[in-house]
Design a protein around this motif. Sequence first.
Motif, PDB file in Angstrom:
ATOM      1  N   PHE A 281      -4.665  46.004   0.161  1.00  0.00           N
ATOM      2  CA  PHE A 281      -4.418  44.572   0.344  1.00  0.00           C
ATOM      3  C   PHE A 281      -4.015  43.894  -0.967  1.00  0.00           C
ATOM      4  CE2 PHE A 281      -7.404  44.352   4.255  1.00  0.00           C
ATOM      5  CZ  PHE A 281      -6.383  44.873   5.033  1.00  0.00           C
ATOM      6  N   ALA A 282      -4.659  44.306  -2.063  1.00  0.00           N
ATOM      7  CA  ALA A 282      -4.343  43.705  -3.365  1.00  0.00           C
ATOM      8  C   ALA A 282      -2.913  44.041  -3.785  1.00  0.00           C
ATOM      9  CB  ALA A 282      -5.332  44.198  -4.414  1.00  0.00           C
ATOM     10  N   LEU A 283      -2.536  45.320  -3.656  1.00  0.00           N
ATOM     11  CA  LEU A 283      -1.197  45.737  -4.071  1.00  0.00           C
ATOM     12  C   LEU A 283      -0.127  45.133  -3.168  1.00  0.00           C
ATOM     13  CD1 LEU A 283       0.102  47.470  -6.257  1.00  0.00           C
ATOM     14  CD2 LEU A 283       0.152  49.366  -4.650  1.00  0.00           C
TER      15      LEU A 283
ATOM     16  N   PRO B 150      10.961  32.888   4.192  1.00  0.00           N
ATOM     17  CA  PRO B 150      10.868  33.846   3.080  1.00  0.00           C
ATOM     18  C   PRO B 150       9.452  34.332   2.783  1.00  0.00           C
ATOM     19  CG  PRO B 150      11.387  31.632   2.279  1.00  0.00           C
ATOM     20  CD  PRO B 150      11.527  31.597   3.762  1.00  0.00           C
ATOM     21  N   ILE B 151       8.428  33.507   3.064  1.00  0.00           N
ATOM     22  CA  ILE B 151       7.045  33.942   2.806  1.00  0.00           C
ATOM     23  C   ILE B 151       6.676  35.090   3.744  1.00  0.00           C
ATOM     24  CG2 ILE B 151       4.617  33.249   2.904  1.00  0.00           C
ATOM     25  CD1 ILE B 151       5.434  30.487   1.997  1.00  0.00           C
ATOM     26  N   PHE B 152       6.923  34.911   5.044  1.00  0.00           N
ATOM     27  CA  PHE B 152       6.644  35.982   6.006  1.00  0.00           C
ATOM     28  C   PHE B 152       7.516  37.195   5.714  1.00  0.00           C
ATOM     29  CE2 PHE B 152       7.332  38.184  10.068  1.00  0.00           C
ATOM     30  CZ  PHE B 152       6.012  38.421  10.437  1.00  0.00           C
ATOM     31  N   PHE B 153       8.771  36.949   5.337  1.00  0.00           N
ATOM     32  CA  PHE B 153       9.690  38.038   4.984  1.00  0.00           C
ATOM     33  C   PHE B 153       9.109  38.883   3.843  1.00  0.00           C
ATOM     34  CE2 PHE B 153      13.004  39.701   2.227  1.00  0.00           C
ATOM     35  CZ  PHE B 153      13.876  40.321   3.103  1.00  0.00           C
ATOM     36  N   SER B 154       8.572  38.212   2.824  1.00  0.00           N
ATOM     37  CA  SER B 154       8.014  38.915   1.662  1.00  0.00           C
ATOM     38  C   SER B 154       6.775  39.718   2.044  1.00  0.00           C
ATOM     39  CB  SER B 154       7.666  37.911   0.567  1.00  0.00           C
ATOM     40  OG  SER B 154       8.797  37.160   0.182  1.00  0.00           O
ATOM     41  N   ILE B 155       5.898  39.124   2.836  1.00  0.00           N
ATOM     42  CA  ILE B 155       4.683  39.823   3.272  1.00  0.00           C
ATOM     43  C   ILE B 155       5.050  41.029   4.132  1.00  0.00           C
ATOM     44  CG2 ILE B 155       2.577  39.622   4.659  1.00  0.00           C
ATOM     45  CD1 ILE B 155       2.482  36.659   3.834  1.00  0.00           C
ATOM     46  N   PHE B 156       5.968  40.832   5.076  1.00  0.00           N
ATOM     47  CA  PHE B 156       6.372  41.904   5.988  1.00  0.00           C
ATOM     48  C   PHE B 156       6.942  43.087   5.211  1.00  0.00           C
ATOM     49  CE2 PHE B 156       8.972  44.257   8.908  1.00  0.00           C
ATOM     50  CZ  PHE B 156       8.373  44.113  10.144  1.00  0.00           C
ATOM     51  N   HIS B 157       7.847  42.812   4.278  1.00  0.00           N
ATOM     52  CA  HIS B 157       8.499  43.908   3.550  1.00  0.00           C
ATOM     53  C   HIS B 157       7.569  44.561   2.542  1.00  0.00           C
ATOM     54  CE1 HIS B 157      12.100  42.209   5.382  1.00  0.00           C
ATOM     55  NE2 HIS B 157      12.712  43.337   5.078  1.00  0.00           N
ATOM     56  N   SER B 158       6.613  43.809   2.011  1.00  0.00           N
ATOM     57  CA  SER B 158       5.639  44.403   1.101  1.00  0.00           C
ATOM     58  C   SER B 158       4.774  45.424   1.837  1.00  0.00           C
ATOM     59  CB  SER B 158       4.759  43.311   0.489  1.00  0.00           C
ATOM     60  OG  SER B 158       3.786  43.881  -0.356  1.00  0.00           O
ATOM     61  N   ILE B 159       4.285  45.045   3.009  1.00  0.00           N
ATOM     62  CA  ILE B 159       3.451  45.958   3.807  1.00  0.00           C
ATOM     63  C   ILE B 159       4.282  47.129   4.318  1.00  0.00           C
ATOM     64  CG2 ILE B 159       2.093  46.157   5.941  1.00  0.00           C
ATOM     65  CD1 ILE B 159       1.201  43.268   5.500  1.00  0.00           C
ATOM     66  N   SER B 160       5.484  46.838   4.791  1.00  0.00           N
ATOM     67  CA  SER B 160       6.348  47.890   5.311  1.00  0.00           C
ATOM     68  C   SER B 160       6.724  48.900   4.219  1.00  0.00           C
ATOM     69  CB  SER B 160       7.610  47.272   5.908  1.00  0.00           C
ATOM     70  OG  SER B 160       8.437  48.260   6.487  1.00  0.00           O
ATOM     71  N   ALA B 161       6.957  48.410   3.003  1.00  0.00           N
ATOM     72  CA  ALA B 161       7.325  49.307   1.900  1.00  0.00           C
ATOM     73  C   ALA B 161       6.131  50.134   1.440  1.00  0.00           C
ATOM     74  CB  ALA B 161       7.884  48.499   0.734  1.00  0.00           C
ATOM     75  N   PHE B 162       4.974  49.488   1.243  1.00  0.00           N
ATOM     76  CA  PHE B 162       3.810  50.236   0.769  1.00  0.00           C
ATOM     77  C   PHE B 162       3.364  51.283   1.787  1.00  0.00           C
ATOM     78  CE2 PHE B 162      -0.752  50.955   0.344  1.00  0.00           C
ATOM     79  CZ  PHE B 162      -0.832  51.338  -0.981  1.00  0.00           C
ATOM     80  N   CYS B 163       3.443  50.934   3.076  1.00  0.00           N
ATOM     81  CA  CYS B 163       3.062  51.878   4.128  1.00  0.00           C
ATOM     82  C   CYS B 163       4.186  52.860   4.451  1.00  0.00           C
ATOM     83  CB  CYS B 163       2.650  51.123   5.392  1.00  0.00           C
ATOM     84  SG  CYS B 163       1.117  50.184   5.221  1.00  0.00           S
TER      85      CYS B 163
ATOM     86  N   GLY C 148       2.747  42.755  -4.359  1.00  0.00           N
ATOM     87  CA  GLY C 148       4.111  43.133  -3.994  1.00  0.00           C
ATOM     88  C   GLY C 148       4.846  42.019  -3.280  1.00  0.00           C
ATOM     89  N   ALA C 149       4.146  41.301  -2.391  1.00  0.00           N
ATOM     90  CA  ALA C 149       4.767  40.189  -1.658  1.00  0.00           C
ATOM     91  C   ALA C 149       5.197  39.083  -2.618  1.00  0.00           C
ATOM     92  CB  ALA C 149       3.787  39.643  -0.624  1.00  0.00           C
TER      93      ALA C 149
END
Length: 580
Positions: free
Chosen positions: A255-257, A278-291, A261-262
């Motif tokens: 969650f921290a990373l 853009p906020i949801f976009f950043s959160i979505f892509h951060s989780i999608s990239a890390f996972c 990342g977001a």
Amino acid sequence: MRKVSPQRLFFLIIDFIVISFLIFDFGFFIYEKFRAHKLIIISALILILLGTNIYRYFILKDKSRKLLSLTYVSIFSAVVLLSIGVYVFASQHILQQYLFKIKPFLEGSLLLYLILRLTIVIRYLYSIYFNPAILFAGSFFIFDLIGAFLLMLPKATTVGELHFIDAFFTSTSAVCVTGLAVMDTATDFTVFGHTIILFLIQLGGLGILTFTSFFAYFFKGGSSFKETLYVKDYVASETLKDTLKFAMNIVAFTFALEGIGAIFIYFSIEDLSKIDNPIFFSIFHSISAFCNAGFSTAPDGLFNQALRFDYPFQWAIMTLIVFGGLGYNIVFNFFSYLKTYIFNLFNREHKAQLVRLITLNSKIVMTTTMLLLISGFVFFYFNESSNTLVEHNSTFGKITATAFQSVTPRTAGFNTIDYAHLTMPSLLFVILLMWIGGSPASTAGGIKTTTFALATLNIFAIARNKKQIEIGTRSIDNATLNRAFAILCISLITIGISILLLLFFEPKRDLISLAFESFSAYSTVGLSLNLTPVLSYPSKVVIIVVMFIGRIGMLNILIGVLRQMNTQFYEYPKENILIN
């Protein structure tokens, strides 16, 4: 048969009502006149849950259950107090306007309540059934189904009624963090649909075992011995000591990373005006990239015109992919080394020993990962310089695009180029990178870097007539080597059968496209030669099964089904078999 107490029956009824209302609220379009009535009922449910949990707190004797009831009381009390505050300071005391203002808090508290209740159910299953491999596979399958039904709700899509196979394909791809998509994620799903996909990605990346362990520690202060054994298998811990604490650290670190990342993604986007939310976009892509999932809410994914040449954004994505693909054990191991090293700088009189602090596993993973990244970069830079890299004019742009293509085939699935335009050598090299994948106990798929490294080292060991693989002053256990070769064989058999079935169901498609799709599905990568959306339903079922096997691991399933608990106290005579 165990009799259900009236109190438990009451909570089951309440849970059913809560689930029904949330599905009705989020998933269906309703008439304007019913909105206020629906919110009044949800508010009443919160007050009922608050009152019953206060009552349970005072009558229960078990400390862990009292703590859980207190947690519920704290959640709902916070929502009630916040609601009162909003109402008192509102300019107009109109009930309907007031309810719409506090709607997100009401729904959020009920969602959190259901998540906690779900973890209790899963922990109960752990206590009555002892087979980590089967429970691990079963939990993924159950969430695949739940995700599919949620994605079929009217408010989840923009295309009307969604076929079950398409919904199940999307759900499996998200839970197995693959990224293959039969629908256009950006345009065919609403924000509600994107949120479901995001939740499935996060759940699939961490695993339900890790999630329940986190809640066990956070809300109940401990866990059972069986649960510890399950998590030990999943997080690849070598000992039982602090296993549940390690799982909690994994969730906190993730969650921290993802949060960091977001933030980096948000500020790395060159033109925020071209991005919806853009906020949801950043959160979505951060989780999608890390996972290492590869899903994107941008039209055409990262091949989108606004993102294809946004190089700082791509470096943020690459960093998250690499961290997610390395695995928690490796990151924590190097973090421990760095912490000890810094400690020694400031405490020269009482230095801690750095010998063997970095494990052999970490060294193998890091060495293999670096070799794959460097070889991939060099290969793509020279082989694609006059092909897909031509549109990148600057040197920094070419380096970024090349690095991205070296990183993303190893289970991430994002693309800033059209893979259908790659040369044949590049396609074959991408297939190799997809097959190898990331590292063990990570969000990545594939046969894993350690398996590939051990298989390669074993070739040289046999050529030198050595009975074991020796690295420095350490040797590799033969049981580990046997497992590595079993994984290699199972992966090739599964992919081979998949290609044969796809050739049968898709006779008009070329072999390289079907092989690419099979390798991508098994290695949970998500790259495609634009084939996934046009597959027939039987072919989609094949890919669903391959994605599931690739994420769970067929060897884990076989071990769960065939492993016997008894120990053999005998050994048959050995006999040699001719190999060549």
